[in-house]
Design an enzyme around this catalytic site. Structure first.
Site: not given
Length: 342
Positions: A42, A86, A124, A142
């Site tokens: 996740e 990233g 989330y 999401d």
């Protein structure tokens, strides 16, 4: 009435037949997933695609199969393995979270509230781990889920203003039984059928329940407010060479590319620094890179050092691993490395 009693059985029956096979996932009926693997996936999947994450996840779990292993890892090794994914603050939080869980005996909290107390876990991610790893009746929302809900209920309010309404509506669908499978089913539906463009409505298990399909506007939802143009930034980066070595530095822990290996640079990240060493600096070109909130153009200078560096350290080229660089710096190296056209 679109509610959990109607939608959940239809969607779970579809998921039982068509669930995606993912390296971090337990198939339907296979029991609860390992919280460590759910958490790791996740965090990796934030702002990133499944296709991009698969190989990273496999490498991480091969190197560090448990949260204790990851907690004991060297920071630089973890950051190097993360390079290319990233959003490097995620990697720093990953290390901090692993160490917090390891120090607590290696058990992740089993509630969304408890999970949110850990570094790097927001609403989330906490809901996703609680639902998928502990089968807690949490609503997991999401981008895929937002799209499914917007179409299912025919919500025409543009994003991002529609987010609170979409979350409220999603909560009405979350079942008490198999909430983890339901959360993954909603994600799979959005990723494989209820796609952003040309949704495959004809094979959707919820076609009879979809307000947007009935109105003929499924492909138009969710609506998006016009995005403002991204700001443009510029800067300078220096690739210093000395015999068979290259000049690199570790960026500050806080800020852009925090904690990552990089070439000395200035002007684009709030810093205003002189060249890192005396050298015959020559411009070899420019690289462009898109960050979340701005677009960057870096002027790349290359030179042979004529004195000791004032910042950074010389690393022998035989030990220099360009794959440990973040994407921006890999572009710089491709342009300025020895033998490059420049």
């Amino acid at each position: 009435m679109r509610d959990a009693g109607v939608i959940a059985p239809e969607l779970l029956a579809w998921y039982d037949r068509h669930a995606r096979v993912l390296p971090w996932r337990v198939p339907p009926g296979g029991g609860l997933a390992d919280p460590y693997r759910v958490w790791l996936s996740e965090v990796m999947l934030q702002q990133t695609t499944v296709a991009a994450v698969r190989d990273y996840f496999r490498r991480f779990t091969a190197l560090w199969p448990t949260v204790h292993d990851l907690a004991a890892a060297d920071d630089a090794a973890v950051m190097a393995e993360w390079a290319g994914l990233g959003y490097y603050a995620r990697a720093r939080n990953l290390i901090a979270c692993a160490r917090a869980v390891s120090a607590a005996g290696g058990r992740f909290p089993d509630t969304a509230e408890g999970l949110r107390a850990l570094p790097g876990i927001g609403p989330y991610t906490g809901a996703a781990i609680a639902a998928i790893a502990f089968d807690a009746p949490e609503t997991v929302v999401d981008g895929n889920v937002e799209r499914v809900v917007a179409r299912l209920f025919g919500v025409e309010t543009p994003m991002p203003a529609a987010k609170p309404e979409l979350r409220r509506l999603a909560a009405t669908l979350t079942p008490a039984q198999r909430p983890g499978d339901f959360a993954q089913a909603m994600m799979d539906l959005g990723a494989t059928i209820c796609t952003p463009r040309t949704p495959a409505c004809g094979i959707c298990p919820l076609i009879a329940d979809c307000a947007a399909r009935a109105a003929g506007i499924a492909a138009d939802l969710p609506r998006r407010a016009p995005k403002p143009a991204k700001p443009q930034r510029t800067g300078t980066v220096w690739v210093g060479l000395s015999r068979d070595a290259v000049l690199v530095e570790t960026r500050p822990e806080r800020g852009l590319l925090g904690g990552m290996l990089a070439f000395p640079s200035t002007g684009w990240d709030g810093a205003d620094l002189p060249p890192p060493a005396v050298a015959g600096w020559c411009t070899v070109g420019e690289v462009r890179h898109v960050f979340t909130h701005f677009t960057l153009t870096l002027t790349v200078l290359r030179g042979t050092l004529t004195g000791p560096p004032e910042r950074g350290a010389l690393t022998p080229l035989r030990d220099f691993d360009a794959t440990a660089l973040p994407g921006l710096m890999r572009k710089v190296w491709a342009l300025a490395r020895p033998g490059a056209a420049g």
